[in-house]
Scaffold this motif. Structure first.
Motif, mmCIF file in Angstrom:
data_model
loop_
_atom_site.group_PDB
_atom_site.id
_atom_site.type_symbol
_atom_site.label_atom_id
_atom_site.label_comp_id
_atom_site.label_asym_id
_atom_site.label_seq_id
_atom_site.Cartn_x
_atom_site.Cartn_y
_atom_site.Cartn_z
ATOM 1 N N ASP A 1 -2.336 2.567 10.132
ATOM 2 C CA ASP A 1 -1.825 3.119 11.381
ATOM 3 C C ASP A 1 -1.394 4.559 11.156
ATOM 4 O O ASP A 1 -1.462 5.087 10.034
ATOM 5 N N LYS A 2 -0.938 5.184 12.206
ATOM 6 C CA LYS A 2 -0.582 6.597 12.165
ATOM 7 C C LYS A 2 0.559 6.858 11.196
ATOM 8 O O LYS A 2 0.564 7.888 10.490
ATOM 9 N N GLU A 3 1.547 5.957 11.127
ATOM 10 C CA GLU A 3 2.680 6.177 10.229
ATOM 11 C C GLU A 3 2.225 6.199 8.771
ATOM 12 O O GLU A 3 2.689 7.026 7.982
ATOM 13 N N VAL A 4 1.316 5.298 8.394
ATOM 14 C CA VAL A 4 0.816 5.270 7.021
ATOM 15 C C VAL A 4 0.065 6.568 6.722
ATOM 16 O O VAL A 4 0.192 7.131 5.624
ATOM 17 N N TYR B 1 20.821 1.924 -4.591
ATOM 18 C CA TYR B 1 20.608 3.284 -4.106
ATOM 19 C C TYR B 1 19.591 3.230 -2.961
ATOM 20 O O TYR B 1 18.490 2.687 -3.113
ATOM 21 N N PRO B 2 19.914 3.763 -1.787
ATOM 22 C CA PRO B 2 19.017 3.628 -0.626
ATOM 23 C C PRO B 2 17.740 4.454 -0.770
ATOM 24 O O PRO B 2 17.782 5.635 -1.118
ATOM 25 N N VAL B 3 16.604 3.805 -0.524
ATOM 26 C CA VAL B 3 15.293 4.458 -0.573
ATOM 27 C C VAL B 3 14.486 3.931 0.606
ATOM 28 O O VAL B 3 14.030 2.789 0.597
ATOM 29 N N ASP B 4 14.295 4.742 1.612
ATOM 30 C CA ASP B 4 13.557 4.313 2.795
ATOM 31 C C ASP B 4 12.088 4.071 2.465
ATOM 32 O O ASP B 4 11.587 4.474 1.405
ATOM 33 N N LEU B 5 11.392 3.454 3.414
ATOM 34 C CA LEU B 5 9.992 3.106 3.190
ATOM 35 C C LEU B 5 9.132 4.339 2.945
ATOM 36 O O LEU B 5 8.116 4.263 2.247
ATOM 37 N N ASP B 6 9.514 5.466 3.476
ATOM 38 C CA ASP B 6 8.719 6.688 3.293
ATOM 39 C C ASP B 6 9.314 7.602 2.224
ATOM 40 O O ASP B 6 9.098 8.818 2.243
ATOM 41 N N GLU B 7 10.043 7.020 1.258
ATOM 42 C CA GLU B 7 10.703 7.812 0.225
ATOM 43 C C GLU B 7 10.411 7.255 -1.162
ATOM 44 O O GLU B 7 10.143 6.062 -1.335
ATOM 45 N N VAL B 8 10.500 8.133 -2.141
ATOM 46 C CA VAL B 8 10.595 7.767 -3.554
ATOM 47 C C VAL B 8 11.829 8.471 -4.098
ATOM 48 O O VAL B 8 12.027 9.669 -3.853
ATOM 49 N N ILE C 1 2.688 9.208 6.057
ATOM 50 C CA ILE C 1 3.311 9.029 4.740
ATOM 51 C C ILE C 1 2.349 9.493 3.649
ATOM 52 O O ILE C 1 2.739 10.165 2.682
ATOM 53 N N ALA C 2 1.062 9.157 3.796
ATOM 54 C CA ALA C 2 0.067 9.574 2.808
ATOM 55 C C ALA C 2 -0.056 11.086 2.765
ATOM 56 O O ALA C 2 -0.156 11.690 1.682
ATOM 57 N N GLN C 3 -0.055 11.731 3.915
ATOM 58 C CA GLN C 3 -0.125 13.195 3.952
ATOM 59 C C GLN C 3 1.099 13.819 3.294
ATOM 60 O O GLN C 3 0.992 14.803 2.543
ATOM 61 N N LYS C 4 2.259 13.242 3.562
ATOM 62 C CA LYS C 4 3.501 13.740 2.971
ATOM 63 C C LYS C 4 3.440 13.688 1.449
ATOM 64 O O LYS C 4 3.792 14.669 0.764
ATOM 65 N N TYR D 1 0.835 -1.209 0.000
ATOM 66 C CA TYR D 1 0.000 0.000 0.000
ATOM 67 C C TYR D 1 0.866 1.254 0.000
ATOM 68 O O TYR D 1 0.607 2.216 -0.756
ATOM 69 N N ILE D 2 1.908 1.281 0.820
ATOM 70 C CA ILE D 2 2.774 2.465 0.903
ATOM 71 C C ILE D 2 3.502 2.692 -0.419
ATOM 72 O O ILE D 2 3.553 3.820 -0.934
ATOM 73 N N ARG D 3 4.062 1.640 -0.995
ATOM 74 C CA ARG D 3 4.797 1.792 -2.263
ATOM 75 C C ARG D 3 3.844 2.191 -3.388
ATOM 76 O O ARG D 3 4.230 2.950 -4.290
ATOM 77 N N TRP D 4 2.626 1.698 -3.351
ATOM 78 C CA TRP D 4 1.619 2.066 -4.351
ATOM 79 C C TRP D 4 1.274 3.551 -4.222
ATOM 80 O O TRP D 4 1.174 4.279 -5.212
#
Length: 693
Positions: A576-579, A679-686, A582-585, A553-556
């Motif tokens: 959850d709150k983190e998702v 190349y490093p890409v965290d879960l909350d990054e593109v 991330i969606a707001q970001k 869901y996050i990557r989508w």
């Protein structure tokens, strides 16, 4: 003493003595080789004359069967580019030409016979630009029940275009051996092996060639993985195509092949020449703010209470909304145009509340009227349905929500009736627009008749898509055939909540790139996280619904933030709150970074038809690596996006074409082309990069 005898005997005796003399025998023996040599010389001279004549005829025939950069033979033709390399090869699979029937007038090559009989065949070069040369090709059979098939060889190049598919790859990757089948719009969610709801008869190659099949062709497409060919076939036998009224069923395969300097420029030429353009830019709000749909969350159980709570939750969690989309089953029966009073007891009050809270609402609609709807009898009486072949009775069709009739959009009365109901809904409830579902020819009966006969069944798709025009600022279609001028959002078909290439996360970029090449630029990807169907979902079961895998869901969500428009259904707060954070970001990033660029490009689409979402080869058209990359894309020419599409990954390999690039982290890369490995890409990054001067 001399003895005198008669003269003749003496002469004969003297002649005999001369013939029998050793000198004569020697001369005769030595003369035979000279005679033989003379005879041999004559034979050689004659052979040389014959060879010269044959060579002259062959040379003249060879010259006859040449046009500008093209060579024709009995089995097919080939085309060279400006540098002399063979870039296009077509083989005549169904028959061969009788070359003795061919003639040439200027650059126009024509033949009147094949190995099987009479035909009309021609190739005509045209040079519309200094950098482009095109070839008009036509093979028309003059016998009934004959099939024409030409096979196009890949020539070691990469090909793009054709149709939306269930398993979508970029470039095209055909598997196995497929006999030619009708190239018509179909629901690929229901039939994974069919051609999709958005298609055009157009293909483009990395070696700067393009082919456009004419609209008049009863066109079937097959392929051979073994031979690496696409099989282009024209036929009426065992086919849903019909010849135009009053014309014989002579199969004709006609098309145009164009060759340019590079893949980008030849595509630009083809789009400007052959595809209509949208007439206006859609609502800026839809490009900037997410669409929120009830479908994946509530399916057909949506009610007034659920819709109002959904809207309230969107506001409570701090999200913007371009419009709220009320999907399936808000009416009592399918084919009606008002709200089910049990599920929506106060629809007028509901819409007033939503408007008060700042929500615009669009409604789901479709071309079917089920047999249990009160409107079924009305449509029968008015003659609004597609009918059986005899034209006397309405044809019943099966679709995913039951059995009924399908409106005949070649009938002006059916169009007027359908449109009037939509306008009434809009006026009564202040509805903003509509989501037009279905429209594929696969929902037509196997045998049918329409008020205006359809030579090409996909014309039905075109007629249905035209119903969206009055509502187009926010309208949504999932089908397109010769419909590029309709200024609405074209939604890719429903996605499963999976990672892979078959209607999963990895299929989104190839699908968006493909329909962009086909001229459809105002793309609405499917809902973030997919449709969450229980049997096609990677994730956990949450009550009666499947919740897509959290990481998926996050990557989508991150990928969707870089598409022309975003669409939520499963809400971030279902996790959850983190998702939610991330969606707001990423909705903010979409609004501030992506949407302004997309809107600028959307204005250019009206003139150029150029894609908004572009493949890497758009700016690297001589780069072999760029031709094969299916997990990165460009927005315009200067913003490149590389999302993570693999589970469990917080890094990925990234390809940077030649140029100067700056990463979203501020890093500079000046020595392209290059690969950035792991190349490093965290879960909350593109990972995204901008091209800098």
């Amino acid at each position: 003493m001399y003895h005198i005898v008669p003269g003749a005997p003496v002469e004969q005796q003297m002649a005999k003595e001369v013939r029998d003399s050793p000198v004569r025998k020697k001369l005769a023996h030595e003369g035979r080789p000279l005679v033989l040599a003379g005879l041999l010389g004559c034979v050689l001279v004659l052979a040389a004359v014959i060879a010269w004549c044959y060579y002259s005829v062959s040379f003249r025939k060879a010259q006859l069967l040449k046009a500008e950069l093209l060579d024709l033979n009995k089995d097919g033709f080939l085309i060279r580019n400006h540098a002399g390399a063979v870039v296009f090869t077509m083989t005549f699979r169904s028959d061969t030409l009788d070359l003795d029937s061919c003639s040439k007038e200027g650059s126009f090559l024509s033949c009147t016979k094949s190995n099987s009989g009479k035909l009309n065949f021609f190739i005509q070069p045209v040079r519309p630009k200094d950098t482009v040369i095109c070839y008009r090709v036509r093979w028309e059979e003059l016998q009934m029940k004959r099939t024409v098939e030409h096979d196009m060889t890949f020539n070691g190049s990469h090909w793009y275009g054709g149709a939306e598919m269930a398993a979508q790859y970029w470039p095209i990757r055909f598997q196995g051996e497929e006999e030619p089948r009708p190239f018509i719009t179909s629901d690929v969610y229901a039939n994974r092996n069919a051609f999709g709801g958005i298609l055009e008869r157009y293909w483009l190659s990395s070696n700067a060639t393009a082919i456009k099949i004419n609209d008049s062709v009863p066109f079937h497409l097959g392929w051979s993985q073994k031979d690496r060919t696409l099989r282009f076939q024209a036929r009426y036998q065992d086919s849903p195509f019909r010849p135009p009224a009053g014309q014989p069923a002579f199969a004709e395969l006609s098309y145009r092949v164009c060759v340019g300097l590079d893949v980008t420029s030849i595509h630009k030429y083809m789009v400007r020449r052959y595809f209509p353009k949208p007439v206006k830019v859609l609502s800026p709000e839809v490009f900037k703010k997410p669409v929120w749909s009830t479908w994946a969350l509530h399916k057909t159980t949506v009610t007034q209470e659920k819709l109002l709570r959904y809207a309230s939750d969107i506001t409570k969690h701090g999200f913007a909304c371009s419009h709220l989309e009320l999907d399936d089953r808000y009416t009592t029966d399918y084919g009606e145009f008002d709200f089910d009073p049990q599920k929506f007891p106060n629809a007028t009050g509901m819409f007033a509340k939503l408007r008060e809270d700042g929500f615009q609402v669009t409604l789901w609609t479709h071309p079917f009227i089920n047999y249990d709807s009160i409107n079924f009898g009305v449509a029968v009486q008015k003659g609004l349905f597609v009918r059986e072949p005899s034209g006397e009775l309405p044809a019943l069709v099966r679709w995913w929500n039951g059995i009924g009739g399908i409106l005949d959009f070649t009938n002006p009365e059916a169009c007027k009736w359908f449109s009037s109901h939509l306008h009434s809904l809009r006026a009564r409830y202040n509805v903003s627009s509509f989501k037009f579902d279905a429209g594929e020819t696969s929902y037509l009966p196997r045998q049918f008749s329409t008020l205006v006969p359809l030579s090409d069944p996909s014309t039905f798709t075109r007629r249905y898509s035209e119903m969206a025009i009055p509502f187009s600022s926010r309208a949504e279609l999932r089908v397109g055939y010769q419909s590029q001028n309709i200024s609405c959002f074209f939604r890719i078909i429903d996605r499963d909540s999976l990672w892979g290439y078959e209607l999963g996360l990895k299929s989104i970029i190839p699908t968006v790139l493909t329909i962009g090449v086909l001229g459809y630029q105002f793309v609405l990807p499917d809902m973030i996280g997919g449709n969450a169907y229980p049997n096609n979902t990677a994730g956990q079961i949450n009550g009666t619904n499947s919740l897509p895998d959290r990481e998926l869901y996050i990557r989508w969500l991150e990928l969707s933030a870089f598409m022309p428009a975003m669409q939520f259904s499963i809400p971030p707060w279902a996790y959850d709150k983190e998702v939610v954070q991330i969606a707001q970001k990423f909705t903010r990033l979409h609004e501030k970074l992506v949407a302004p660029r997309v809107l600028e490009l959307a204005g250019e689409v009206l003139d150029t038809g150029d894609p908004i979402i572009r493949p890497l080869w758009w700016i690297a058209n001589d780069d072999e690596a760029a031709f094969k990359i299916d997990s990165q894309f460009l927005i315009g020419d200067d913003l490149m996006v590389a999302p993570v599409l693999e589970p469990g990954k917080q890094e990925r390999d990234i390809y940077l074409p030649a140029g100067r690039w700056m990463s979203y982290k501020g890093e500079h890369f000046d020595k392209g082309p290059m690969y950035l490995t792991d190349y490093p890409v965290d879960l909350d990054e593109v990972a995204y990069f901008t091209w800098v001067q």
